[in-house]
Design an enzyme around this catalytic site. Structure first.
Site, PDB file in Angstrom:
ATOM      1  N   VAL A  17      58.486   3.819 -54.098  1.00 53.64           N
ATOM      2  CA  VAL A  17      59.177   3.336 -55.289  1.00 53.64           C
ATOM      3  C   VAL A  17      58.336   2.283 -56.006  1.00 53.64           C
ATOM      4  CG1 VAL A  17      61.155   1.954 -56.069  1.00 53.64           C
ATOM      5  CG2 VAL A  17      61.510   3.889 -54.535  1.00 53.64           C
ATOM      6  N   ASP A  36      52.050  -6.392 -51.779  1.00 52.48           N
ATOM      7  CA  ASP A  36      52.501  -5.745 -50.544  1.00 52.48           C
ATOM      8  C   ASP A  36      51.897  -6.464 -49.353  1.00 52.48           C
ATOM      9  OD1 ASP A  36      53.737  -2.590 -50.112  1.00 52.48           O
ATOM     10  OD2 ASP A  36      52.997  -3.719 -48.384  1.00 52.48           O
ATOM     11  N   TYR A 256      87.396  17.003 -62.075  1.00 56.92           N
ATOM     12  CA  TYR A 256      87.647  16.735 -60.643  1.00 56.92           C
ATOM     13  C   TYR A 256      86.761  15.618 -60.082  1.00 56.92           C
ATOM     14  CZ  TYR A 256      89.728  21.354 -61.148  1.00 56.92           C
ATOM     15  OH  TYR A 256      90.468  22.416 -61.587  1.00 56.92           O
ATOM     16  N   PHE A 261      94.894  11.003 -57.243  1.00 53.36           N
ATOM     17  CA  PHE A 261      95.772  11.267 -56.114  1.00 53.36           C
ATOM     18  C   PHE A 261      95.273  12.515 -55.376  1.00 53.36           C
ATOM     19  CE2 PHE A 261     100.336  12.245 -54.658  1.00 53.36           C
ATOM     20  CZ  PHE A 261     100.167  11.465 -53.532  1.00 53.36           C
ATOM     21  N   CYS A 267      97.249  26.683 -55.045  1.00 54.42           N
ATOM     22  CA  CYS A 267      95.957  27.357 -54.788  1.00 54.42           C
ATOM     23  C   CYS A 267      95.013  26.624 -53.842  1.00 54.42           C
ATOM     24  CB  CYS A 267      95.241  27.614 -56.104  1.00 54.42           C
ATOM     25  SG  CYS A 267      96.113  28.790 -57.133  1.00 54.42           S
ATOM     26  N   LYS A 323     100.710  18.016 -60.463  1.00 54.32           N
ATOM     27  CA  LYS A 323     100.045  17.443 -61.642  1.00 54.32           C
ATOM     28  C   LYS A 323     101.006  17.547 -62.818  1.00 54.32           C
ATOM     29  CE  LYS A 323      97.621  21.643 -63.026  1.00 54.32           C
ATOM     30  NZ  LYS A 323      96.382  22.274 -63.395  1.00 54.32           N
TER      31      LYS A 323
HETATM   32  P1  NAD Z   1      58.383   2.268 -48.477  1.00 56.25           P
HETATM   33  O1  NAD Z   1      58.629   1.999 -47.039  1.00 56.25           O
HETATM   34  O2  NAD Z   1      57.505   3.423 -48.868  1.00 56.25           O
HETATM   35  O3  NAD Z   1      57.756   0.979 -49.161  1.00 56.25           O
HETATM   36  C1  NAD Z   1      58.217  -0.311 -48.927  1.00 56.25           C
HETATM   37  C2  NAD Z   1      57.004  -1.233 -49.058  1.00 56.25           C
HETATM   38  O4  NAD Z   1      57.455  -2.598 -49.079  1.00 56.25           O
HETATM   39  C3  NAD Z   1      56.017  -1.117 -47.924  1.00 56.25           C
HETATM   40  O5  NAD Z   1      54.732  -0.821 -48.443  1.00 56.25           O
HETATM   41  C4  NAD Z   1      56.054  -2.492 -47.253  1.00 56.25           C
HETATM   42  O6  NAD Z   1      54.794  -2.884 -46.720  1.00 56.25           O
HETATM   43  C5  NAD Z   1      56.458  -3.350 -48.421  1.00 56.25           C
HETATM   44  N1  NAD Z   1      57.026  -4.650 -48.064  1.00 56.25           N
HETATM   45  C6  NAD Z   1      57.938  -4.952 -47.098  1.00 56.25           C
HETATM   46  N2  NAD Z   1      58.225  -6.276 -47.111  1.00 56.25           N
HETATM   47  C7  NAD Z   1      57.508  -6.823 -48.118  1.00 56.25           C
HETATM   48  C8  NAD Z   1      57.378  -8.134 -48.660  1.00 56.25           C
HETATM   49  N3  NAD Z   1      58.060  -9.159 -48.143  1.00 56.25           N
HETATM   50  N4  NAD Z   1      56.560  -8.319 -49.701  1.00 56.25           N
HETATM   51  C9  NAD Z   1      55.863  -7.312 -50.219  1.00 56.25           C
HETATM   52  N5  NAD Z   1      55.921  -6.029 -49.765  1.00 56.25           N
HETATM   53  C10 NAD Z   1      56.748  -5.794 -48.726  1.00 56.25           C
HETATM   54  O7  NAD Z   1      59.808   2.401 -49.158  1.00 56.25           O
HETATM   55  P2  NAD Z   1      60.193   3.267 -50.453  1.00 56.25           P
HETATM   56  O8  NAD Z   1      60.333   4.702 -50.078  1.00 56.25           O
HETATM   57  O9  NAD Z   1      59.307   2.889 -51.576  1.00 56.25           O
HETATM   58  O10 NAD Z   1      61.671   2.740 -50.733  1.00 56.25           O
HETATM   59  C11 NAD Z   1      61.899   1.430 -51.202  1.00 56.25           C
HETATM   60  C12 NAD Z   1      63.372   1.294 -51.533  1.00 56.25           C
HETATM   61  O11 NAD Z   1      63.726   2.191 -52.588  1.00 56.25           O
HETATM   62  C13 NAD Z   1      64.312   1.628 -50.390  1.00 56.25           C
HETATM   63  O12 NAD Z   1      65.451   0.805 -50.468  1.00 56.25           O
HETATM   64  C14 NAD Z   1      64.696   3.059 -50.659  1.00 56.25           C
HETATM   65  O13 NAD Z   1      65.958   3.394 -50.084  1.00 56.25           O
HETATM   66  C15 NAD Z   1      64.759   3.080 -52.167  1.00 56.25           C
HETATM   67  N6  NAD Z   1      64.499   4.367 -52.789  1.00 56.25           N
HETATM   68  C16 NAD Z   1      63.554   5.198 -52.295  1.00 56.25           C
HETATM   69  C17 NAD Z   1      63.296   6.409 -52.932  1.00 56.25           C
HETATM   70  C18 NAD Z   1      62.277   7.346 -52.395  1.00 56.25           C
HETATM   71  O14 NAD Z   1      62.280   8.504 -52.821  1.00 56.25           O
HETATM   72  N7  NAD Z   1      61.398   6.912 -51.522  1.00 56.25           N
HETATM   73  C19 NAD Z   1      63.997   6.737 -54.092  1.00 56.25           C
HETATM   74  C20 NAD Z   1      64.935   5.840 -54.601  1.00 56.25           C
HETATM   75  C21 NAD Z   1      65.178   4.654 -53.947  1.00 56.25           C
END
Ligand code: NAD
Length: 436
Positions: A17, A36, A256, A261, A267, A323
């Site tokens: 993300v 990161d 829907y 409720f 059906c 309904k």
């Molecule tokens: P990921 O594990 O790929 O990446 C998370 C990153 O955060 C890692 O690189 C980690 O080293 C870094 N990190 C952790 N602590 C840190 C800090 N204190 N400072 C800086 N960097 C730090 O995770 P992701 O797949 O990118 O998902 C991130 C969030 O987004 C999650 O909550 C996930 O549920 C949500 N999300 C993911 C997706 C998806 O498709 N992967 C889609 C929508 C939402």
């Protein structure tokens, strides 16, 4: 599609993300610092490489690093210069299924630690998926002593494999905050994309993400269960589901999808029961379809508990059929609800504009008189009879505006089953209207 007012953005977390968000925002013209803890990811981005495979990402990272709009660091110090900090750290499952907030807690602490050295305001936007209440309970308290910080929930909806494409052509843009200015500022980051953001509360933004993912999971499971049944019946599942999807009025539509409720009628319960019975005989387990009736029963139970909690001496129920605008009482959940209330000794009267014993005839009249005479006895001939008698009202069906006006004019307290929020009183307590 470049932004005219680039601002400084710090993206915490360069995972799927965070890295996509950082590179795409940079390509819109913003100045972005990706942060990161993982040195390898930082090194990759600095060298113009994507830290993992995602179509189109490598080129975006390369071009925006070269253009000086995207940088990366393993130290959180760069937050000092940022106007917005987008938190994209992981929130993985714990062993018990709960959401792991270790990364989020730490990221928020790291941001808070940089605040004493800065004077300008900061927006902290949580893009990680977090359970409703997390921003209020974990993020806001971390910044309680920093008046210049505003918290926003900005959940991400991209899909791996098409994440870059999804960023520029999102299915949904949700921005939640207590601060309208902060919400607008975060929405403005994405303005060049041209999507209308949904501006909501913090909790709603957090919940929408869960509701979307749960909905997607339910849709996939539904299609797979229908597919499994079709296979057992030697049928073309794709033809069935493609045809199902051709109905954009009831199937692929908001129909829907409003909390309300329990379902009932002649059906849905009958056909679900038959489906479950026949799949059982085929030695097929379809837990999602099997759970629809138990789920409906639970919903009815919640409604009953809410009604039993009411301080009502004389409960006037408006609506009896499953309904509005029908006089068909077969499998009406209101009938089941009333049976339980009578069983608990509650004093109840009912009015349904389509079910008047003096006006209906044939099967429906016989059904009331012979199958549910105990309910038939509760029916009143007019709305006024219920309104004059009751000290509390239960709205079991939607009513037209004129009827609602008459109901509200009584000043009687009223709860509704129709919007699914069983505990909310939607009209004020009675002033002096309590007929004997
Ligand atoms: P990921 O594990 O790929 O990446 C998370 C990153 O955060 C890692 O690189 C980690 O080293 C870094 N990190 C952790 N602590 C840190 C800090 N204190 N400072 C800086 N960097 C730090 O995770 P992701 O797949 O990118 O998902 C991130 C969030 O987004 C999650 O909550 C996930 O549920 C949500 N999300 C993911 C997706 C998806 O498709 N992967 C889609 C929508 C939402």
């Amino acid at each position: 599609m470049k932004t005219e007012n680039p601002i400084q953005i710090a993206v915490l977390g360069l995972g799927y993300v965070g890295c996509v968000t950082a590179a795409c925002l940079a390509s819109l013209g913003h100045r972005v610092l990706g942060i990161d803890r993982d040195e390898r990811k930082v090194h990759q981005v600095r060298n113009g490489r994507a830290p993992f495979y995602e179509p189109g990402l490598e080129e975006l990272v390369r071009d925006n690093v070269a253009a000086g709009r995207l940088a990366a660091s393993s130290a959180a110090d760069g937050i000092g210069a940022a106007d917005v900090a987008l938190v994209c750290v992981g929130t993985p499952s714990e062993k018990n299924g709960n959401l792991g907030l270790v990364q989020l807690r730490r990221a928020v602490e790291e941001i808070a630690a940089r605040l004493p050295q800065r004077s300008k305001p900061l927006i902290v936007a949580i893009r990680s998926t977090v359970f409703p209440g997390t921003c209020e309970e974990l993020v806001q308290p971390a910044f309680a002593n920093h008046a210049g910080v505003r918290i926003v929930s900005n959940p991400e909806f991209l899909r791996e494999g098409s994440a870059v494409h999804d960023f520029f052509d999102p299915s949904l843009m949700v921005v939640g905050s207590d601060s309208p200015e902060a919400a607008r500022a975060v929405a403005a980051l994405y303005a060049p994309i041209g999507i209308e953001p949904c501006l909501v509360s913090l909790r709603t933004a957090e919940m929408i993400k869960y509701a979307c993912n749960a909905f997607h999971a339910v849709k996939i499971s539904f299609a797979n269960e229908v597919g499994a049944l079709c296979e057992k019946l030697d049928m073309d599942a794709h033809e069935v589901m493609t045809t199902l999807c051709a109905d954009v009025k009831l199937n692929l539509s908001p129909a829907y999808l409003k909390p309300g409720f329990a379902f009932g009628g002649s059906c849905l319960p009958k056909d679900l029961r038959a489906l479950v019975y026949r799949t059982g005989r085929l030695d097929l387990k379809l837990p999602l379809l099997e759970s629809a009736m138990p789920s409906n029963d639970q919903h009815l139970k919640r409604a009953l508990e809410a009604v039993l909690d009411l301080p009502a001496q004389r409960l006037g129920v408006i609506g009896l059929a499953f309904k509005e605008d029908t006089d068909d009482l077969r499998e009406s959940p209101v009938v089941t609800l009333l049976e339980q209330l009578i069983g608990k000794g509650r004093d109840v009267r009912v009015f349904d504009p389509r079910i008047r014993l003096d006006a209906i005839y044939g099967t429906n009249r016989n059904y009331i008189l012979e199958t549910i005479p105990h309910i038939g006895r509760l029916l009143t001939a007019s709305l006024d009879q219920v309104l004059e008698w009751a000290d509390y009202l239960l709205l079991a069906q939607k009513q037209d505006a004129a009827t609602m006006e008459r109901i509200h004019a009584t000043g009687l307290p009223l709860i509704g089953l129709v919007n699914g929020a069983f505990h909310s009183v939607i009209a004020g307590p009675a002033a002096s209207h309590a007929a004997s």
